[in-house]
Structures are given as structure tokens and as C-alpha cells.
Design a protein around this motif. Structure first.
Motif, PDB file in Angstrom:
ATOM      1  N   ALA A  92       0.698  -0.641  -0.400  1.00 34.67           N
ATOM      2  CA  ALA A  92      -0.148  -0.167  -0.254  1.00 34.67           C
ATOM      3  C   ALA A  92       0.745   1.549  -0.413  1.00 34.67           C
ATOM      4  O   ALA A  92       0.582   2.266  -0.411  1.00 34.67           O
ATOM      5  CB  ALA A  92      -0.762  -0.024   1.219  1.00 34.67           C
ATOM      6  N   ASP A  93       2.207   1.288   1.037  1.00 36.93           N
ATOM      7  CA  ASP A  93       2.974   2.434   0.665  1.00 36.93           C
ATOM      8  C   ASP A  93       3.631   2.565  -0.736  1.00 36.93           C
ATOM      9  O   ASP A  93       3.880   3.710  -1.191  1.00 36.93           O
ATOM     10  CB  ASP A  93       3.939   2.358   1.447  1.00 36.93           C
ATOM     11  N   ARG A  94       3.743   1.448  -1.299  1.00 38.28           N
ATOM     12  CA  ARG A  94       3.979   1.217  -3.095  1.00 38.28           C
ATOM     13  C   ARG A  94       2.980   2.313  -3.900  1.00 38.28           C
ATOM     14  O   ARG A  94       3.553   2.803  -4.720  1.00 38.28           O
ATOM     15  CB  ARG A  94       4.653   0.529  -3.131  1.00 38.28           C
ATOM     16  N   PHE A  95       1.814   1.659  -3.567  1.00 40.00           N
ATOM     17  CA  PHE A  95       0.909   2.039  -4.326  1.00 40.00           C
ATOM     18  C   PHE A  95       0.518   3.815  -4.242  1.00 40.00           C
ATOM     19  O   PHE A  95       0.394   4.193  -4.947  1.00 40.00           O
ATOM     20  CB  PHE A  95      -0.247   1.117  -3.452  1.00 40.00           C
ATOM     21  N   ILE A  96       0.200   4.037  -2.902  1.00 42.13           N
ATOM     22  CA  ILE A  96       0.202   4.985  -2.711  1.00 42.13           C
ATOM     23  C   ILE A  96       1.454   6.375  -3.325  1.00 42.13           C
ATOM     24  O   ILE A  96       1.453   7.551  -4.035  1.00 42.13           O
ATOM     25  CB  ILE A  96       0.616   6.126  -1.532  1.00 42.13           C
ATOM     26  N   THR A  97       2.363   6.187  -3.561  1.00 43.12           N
ATOM     27  CA  THR A  97       3.520   6.648  -4.458  1.00 43.12           C
ATOM     28  C   THR A  97       4.187   6.899  -4.872  1.00 43.12           C
ATOM     29  O   THR A  97       4.040   7.683  -6.238  1.00 43.12           O
ATOM     30  CB  THR A  97       4.951   6.082  -3.352  1.00 43.12           C
ATOM     31  N   ALA A  98       3.679   5.455  -5.874  1.00 45.33           N
ATOM     32  CA  ALA A  98       3.219   5.332  -7.648  1.00 45.33           C
ATOM     33  C   ALA A  98       1.733   6.282  -7.421  1.00 45.33           C
ATOM     34  O   ALA A  98       2.227   7.141  -9.193  1.00 45.33           O
ATOM     35  CB  ALA A  98       2.978   4.270  -7.795  1.00 45.33           C
ATOM     36  N   CYS A  99       1.225   6.321  -7.233  1.00 38.41           N
ATOM     37  CA  CYS A  99      -0.407   7.662  -7.314  1.00 38.41           C
ATOM     38  C   CYS A  99       0.495   8.467  -7.483  1.00 38.41           C
ATOM     39  O   CYS A  99      -0.885   9.424  -8.384  1.00 38.41           O
ATOM     40  CB  CYS A  99      -1.781   7.448  -6.467  1.00 38.41           C
ATOM     41  N   GLN A 100       1.089   8.469  -6.482  1.00 36.92           N
ATOM     42  CA  GLN A 100       1.650  10.142  -6.276  1.00 36.92           C
ATOM     43  C   GLN A 100       2.016  10.577  -7.703  1.00 36.92           C
ATOM     44  O   GLN A 100       2.062  12.034  -8.486  1.00 36.92           O
ATOM     45  CB  GLN A 100       2.228  10.493  -5.198  1.00 36.92           C
ATOM     46  N   ASP A 101       3.107  10.267  -8.004  1.00 35.49           N
ATOM     47  CA  ASP A 101       4.171   9.982  -9.372  1.00 35.49           C
ATOM     48  C   ASP A 101       3.202   9.929 -10.326  1.00 35.49           C
ATOM     49  O   ASP A 101       3.945  10.861 -11.378  1.00 35.49           O
ATOM     50  CB  ASP A 101       5.001   9.017  -9.410  1.00 35.49           C
ATOM     51  N   THR A 102       2.489   9.406 -10.508  1.00 34.77           N
ATOM     52  CA  THR A 102       0.942   9.160 -12.078  1.00 34.77           C
ATOM     53  C   THR A 102       0.033  10.203 -12.485  1.00 34.77           C
ATOM     54  O   THR A 102      -0.648  10.489 -12.796  1.00 34.77           O
ATOM     55  CB  THR A 102       1.175   7.838 -12.268  1.00 34.77           C
ATOM     56  N   GLY A 103      -0.158  11.243 -11.072  1.00 33.34           N
ATOM     57  CA  GLY A 103      -1.284  11.939 -10.809  1.00 33.34           C
ATOM     58  C   GLY A 103      -2.667  11.684 -10.911  1.00 33.34           C
ATOM     59  O   GLY A 103      -3.484  12.187 -10.737  1.00 33.34           O
ATOM     60  N   ILE A 104      -3.000  10.098 -10.025  1.00 34.98           N
ATOM     61  CA  ILE A 104      -3.444   9.530  -9.685  1.00 34.98           C
ATOM     62  C   ILE A 104      -4.137   9.815  -7.961  1.00 34.98           C
ATOM     63  O   ILE A 104      -3.300   9.794  -7.469  1.00 34.98           O
ATOM     64  CB  ILE A 104      -3.381   8.490  -9.407  1.00 34.98           C
ATOM     65  N   PRO A 105      -4.752  10.562  -7.575  1.00 37.08           N
ATOM     66  CA  PRO A 105      -5.976  11.110  -6.397  1.00 37.08           C
ATOM     67  C   PRO A 105      -6.191   9.946  -5.947  1.00 37.08           C
ATOM     68  O   PRO A 105      -6.656   8.768  -6.089  1.00 37.08           O
ATOM     69  CB  PRO A 105      -7.479  11.860  -6.864  1.00 37.08           C
ATOM     70  N   ALA A 106      -5.200   9.673  -4.593  1.00 38.73           N
ATOM     71  CA  ALA A 106      -5.197   8.122  -3.526  1.00 38.73           C
ATOM     72  C   ALA A 106      -5.150   8.734  -2.147  1.00 38.73           C
ATOM     73  O   ALA A 106      -4.355   9.225  -1.969  1.00 38.73           O
ATOM     74  CB  ALA A 106      -3.977   7.135  -4.301  1.00 38.73           C
TER      75      ALA A 106
END
Length: 545
Positions: A92-106
Motif C-alpha cells: 500500500a505504501d508503494r501504491f500511494i507513492t506510485a499514485c502520487q507520481d502518476t497523478g492519480i488521486p488516492a
């Protein structure tokens, strides 16, 4: 334009809006290929944020655009990524970081709040994140795009199968297609766009070009009601059976990803179905005990020049191929890869390439102009059909109780099509897609087709049998419990009351000649096959004769 899925129809709309004379051909009805055989998810991009960031950026960008231009096709369900007992909480921590990097609101929410929103979700989840997933009606999207394209002058020709791509030296000059009645149609074009999806490699080969498509089979299983109101994903790397999608009145578990050699011929195995049911249990305990309506599958057009062996490792981003540069063949472009969510962007990119080939500059307007019926930017609401029906409850006959299809709506759709089949009407109206799977509405629709002189009596009988045999393939593998009881009820209706197995022949037998033999179960159509075909002594609804 070759291909009548979301991408092909999207290309036709974009090209027509830019003022190009446009013709689209499709071998079947629109959206009968991969487009009409997916789980209905409008991606936020979260599924690909960690593993495939390019695809994730494309998805979230188009998610925002489609919410503006195709709102009537979308239900804004929202999405949850949850860490189940079999998932790594650290992902989930990797997921949050990746969403931030790709512009996905999470946004991470507490487990208690997640279970308040979705009480059927596994109570043993340890983390939950909210993303802007939604669901989208693929058929409505395609047909509204087609309506818009025709309003701008495009010609849409369903049931026209490409039999040849014509060339003059090193330049493609158009195609030859075979119509429903066997007639040959030749179309000449300055630029031919191949948007045939999983069949794109075959079309390219007709032009003397090579495009290596990896057809990735995915199966889905639908439960007969909505177990969740939000799209629920496992918060882990994409895997089989890790997403539950509430689409219209059902819940769909998906999906697998298995390479097949032929997008037209493959099977759904019992092991795959069992895997989906077990995976559903991990997301929603009790899932496997729910009444399962149907199993079906589709084939993804996965493309990557240096494609890895596993289809899950192939990017979900799209590619525009100019065959003059790749193969020395001018006037021919292929658009491949991508997702339904990104069809508008794919269309824009390939029509930009068309402009380059023709030496002109014409801007795309598809990101700004809403599709028909979406001008007010109001999302689809579950229950809207019921609300509409209740306003005229006593005014008009109801043909399909499950999907609330009115007779007037059915007759209007019949009038729009030169030779409608019951399966065409199913896709257009969701006729027969409810819990009874056509058990109560299809004989009514067949009778109306004949009454309004769209089909002769023999043709209406044949259409009814063809529908029953085709739907049986997706129901048969799931026959147990309540679904088995429904199948017996359908069997009593169609065989005990209507005696469909002994309908008259489709044409009178000539004098002193034997009548034609009764047709057996049809071969599985493109992208759908039951784990095993009904045996020679089984009828359309399964009773041994």
C-alpha cells in the motif's frame, strides 16, 4: 477504418469531426469483440500505477475527460484498493507513492470506514485506499460515438467482414469487404486505419505487414445482484480474480490473463471458473455461494515489439504504427494496445498520424465535445430505469421485467436496424441480461419481430433458437443451486410450453425431399466458449432428448 469496437468507432468520430470522409467496417455488430466482453471498469489508473506508470497516466487523464464527455455512460461508483489477508500490507505504501507520481488521486481511509461503506468486504482487511474508479457501459459508449460520427458524415457498416486489403505497389489503397448477404464491397481510401484489436495482426498481414499481437484471454463471472456498490480491488500487483466490479444490476469478478494462439477459438475451463469464485471469496466472503448468472471472456490486444513471455508483463499503453516506416507500405496505420478507458486518446493519436500522412493540420475536438445524451454531464444513476418506468407504469407493455425494457423502446430499436437479431437487441437494450437470462422476454421479442414484419415466422423461430443456444454456453458452466433451478424453469417454458426443439424448419422442404435436419448447438462465437460444448443429445436449454 477497420474495427467496430470503442477504438475504431472513436477513430471514426474523431476523423469525421475533423472533416475527413470516413467509412468504418466491422465484421459483426458494433462492440461484439473485446469491447463488449469486459467487466465494465473505468480505470483510475491505480491498477497500473506501480507496474505500468505510462498506462496509469493515460488512464487517469482519460478518466477525467470521459467523465465530462460521456457522463451518461458512466456510473460514478468510486473505487477501493484493500489489503486482504493474502496481500502484503507494505504494498500500500508503494501504491500511494506510485499514485502520487502518476497523478492519480488516492487517499487512505480507516478499515472501519471502508467496512462502513462496503459492509460485505472481507472484515480482515488491514488497509484501504480510495481512488476515482467508476464503471462504464461499453455498448452505450460505442453507439453514442457512432451516432456522433454519423452526424458528422461518417458511414458505419456493421456486418462487413474485410476479405482483402488492396495495394497499388507499396501503397495500401483500401479494402474489400463481404456484406451480410455475401455481396462484395470495395472501398478506396487515401489512408486505411487498422483498429481490429486482437485481430489486428491478421488485418496487417493482408496488407503484407507484420504486427505481433499477443491475445490475452480474460474471463469474468457475474453474480445476479450487486454485492458491493464500489469497485473493489486487491491492493497488490495485478493478478487473477483481484477485482469486483458493480456494473448495472450485477457484480462481476475478473479477470484472468492467459495467452491464446487464436482470438476466435479458445475455451473457458472449469479451473478458471473455480479460481474466480475462490478469488471472490477473498474479497467478499460468501461470494461463491451467491447465484452466478453467467461466465464469459474477452481477448485483449496486447502489443509490445519486445513483448515478454507473460501477458501480464506487457504494457497496457497503446501504440500507433505507421507501416510506411515499419514495413515500407504507405497509406496504412495500425492502432493497438491500450484500454477501453483510453479509446478517445488512442483515436486522437492515430487521427493525428493520419493528418501527418496527408500533410494537413486539423485539431481534435473530442476531448471537449460531449457525446449525445451527455451534454448535461449527469452520470448514470442506478434505478433511473425504474424511476422512468414508474412514471408510465400503466401506459405501455413491459417486455423485459429484469431490465425494464418497454415495448416502445424495443420497437424503436428494431426500426433502427435493417435485420435485427435478438443478440443485437440484447446489446442495445440489455434485453435478456437480467437474472432470467432471456427466459421471459426473448419469446416476446421474437414474436414482436415477426409481428412487425422484420422477420418471417421461420426467421423469428431461428433467431430465438440461435439466442438460446448462444446464451446457454455462458450459463451451462455455472449450473448449481438457484441458477440450476432457473435453468429448469427456462427449460419448462421453452420446451415444455413452447416446444422450441420442434419448431418448423426454417424453409419449406421441396416436394419428395426430406426436411432439413434440426440444427445442433452452434459453434462458439468470437471470444466466448463454454468449458465443453453441449453434447449431441442436449437441447438449447440442456434437457436430454
Amino acid at each position: 477504418m477497420i474495427g467496430g469496437g470503442t477504438t475504431g468507432v472513436g477513430v471514426a468520430r474523431d476523423a469525421a469531426m475533423r472533416g475527413f470522409s470516413t467509412i468504418l467496417v466491422e465484421r459483426g455488430d458494433l462492440a461484439t469483440g473485446t469491447t463488449g466482453r469486459f467487466h465494465g471498469l473505468l480505470h483510475s489508473g491505480g491498477r497500473y500505477a506501480v507496474k505500468d506508470p505510462q498506462a496509469a497516466r493515460e488512464c487517469i487523464g482519460e478518466n477525467k475527460i470521459l467523465r465530462r464527455i460521456a457522463a451518461d455512460c458512466i456510473e460514478d461508483t468510486g473505487g477501493l484498493f484493500v489489503t486482504t489477508p493474502i496481500d502484503d500490507p507494505a504494498y500500500a505504501d508503494r501504491f500511494i507513492t506510485a499514485c502520487q507520481d502518476t497523478g492519480i488521486p488516492a487517499e487512505e481511509i480507516g478499515v472501519a470506514e471502508a467496512l462502513r461503506r462496503e459492509p460485505r468486504v472481507n472484515p480482515r482487511i488491514t488497509r484501504a485506499l480510495v481512488v476515482p474508479d467508476a464503471t462504464i457501459d461499453a455498448w452505450k459508449t460505442v453507439w453514442t460515438c457512432a451516432r456522433s460520427a454519423t452526424e458528422y458524415g461518417a458511414k458505419i457498416l456493421p456486418y462487413h467482414e474485410v476479405t482483402a486489403v488492396t495495394r497499388d505497389g507499396d501503397r495500401v489503397t483500401g479494402i474489400v469487404a463481404r456484406g451480410r448477404g455475401g455481396e462484395q464491397v470495395q472501398i478506396r481510401a487515401q489512408v486505411t486505419v487498422n483498429a481490429a484489436g486482437a485481430w489486428g495482426g491478421r488485418i496487417a498481414a493482408m496488407a503484407g505487414c507484420q504486427v505481433k499481437i499477443s491475445p490475452g484471454k480474460g474471463i469474468m463471472v457475474a453474480a445476479n445482484h450487486r454485492l458491493v456498490q464500489t469497485v473493489v480491488n486487491r491492493c497488490d500487483m495485478p493478478a487473477d480474480g483481484d477485482i469486483l466490479v458493480p456494473i448495472r444490476t450485477v457484480s462481476v469478478i475478473g479477470t484472468t490473463d492467459i495467452t491464446v494462439s487464436d482470438p476466435d477459438h479458445w475455451e473457458i475451463t472449469r479451473a478458471e471458473i473455480d479460481q474466480m469464485l475462490q478469488s471472490g471469496e477473498n474479497l467478499v466472503p460468501g461470494f461463491a455461494a451467491s447465484r452466478m448468472l453467467r461466465v464469459w471472456g474477452g481477448v485483449r490486444p496486447l502489443f509490445q515489439d519486445d513483448a515478454p513471455a507473460e501477458t501480464r508483463d506487457v504494457t497496457r499503453a497503446h501504440a500507433v504504427l505507421d507501416h510506411r516506416k515499419r514495413d515500407g507500405v504507405a497509406g496504412f496505420l495500425t492502432i493497438t494496445g491500450g484500454k477501453l478507458c483510453t479509446f478517445r486518446l488512442m483515436a486522437q493519436d492515430v487521427v493525428d498520424a493520419v493528418c501527418t500522412v496527408l500533410g494537413t493540420t486539423r485539431a481534435s475536438r473530442t476531448a471537449d465535445e460531449p457525446l449525445p445524451d451527455s451534454q448535461d454531464q449527469r452520470f448514470y444513476q442506478l434505478g433511473s430505469r425504474l424511476a422512468e418506468r414508474e412514471q408510465t407504469l400503466l401506459d405501455e407493455q413491459l417486455i423485459c421485467e429484469c431490465e425494464l425494457v418497454r415495448r416502445g423502446r424495443l420497437e424503436d430499436e428494431m426500426a433502427r436496424r435493417p435485420a435485427p437479431s435478438l443478440d443485437d437487441l440484447r446489446r442495445a437494450l440489455r434485453l435478456g441480461m437480467g437474472p432470467c437470462q432471456g427466459g421471459f422476454c426473448m419469446y416476446r421479442a421474437a414474436g414482436i419481430l415477426h409481428q412487425l414484419k422484420h422477420l418471417s415466422a421461420a426467421e423469428a423461430d431461428q433467431a430465438l433458437m440461435a439466442f438460446l443456444e448462444e446464451r446457454w454456453k455462458g450459463v451451462y458452466p455455472l449450473l448449481h443451486g438457484d441458477q440450476l433451478r432457473q435453468a429448469w424453469l427456462d427449460d419448462w417454458i421453452f420446451q415444455g410450453v413452447l416446444d422450441v426443439e420442434h419448431l418448423p424448419p426454417t424453409a419449406p422442404a421441396p416436394p419428395q425431399e426430406a426436411a432439413p435436419q434440426e440444427a445442433g448447438p452452434q459453434e462458439a462465437g468470437p471470444q466466448e466458449a463454454a468449458p465443453q460444448e453441449a453434447g449431441p443429445r442436449e437441447t438449447a436449454t440442456g434437457r436430454a432428448t
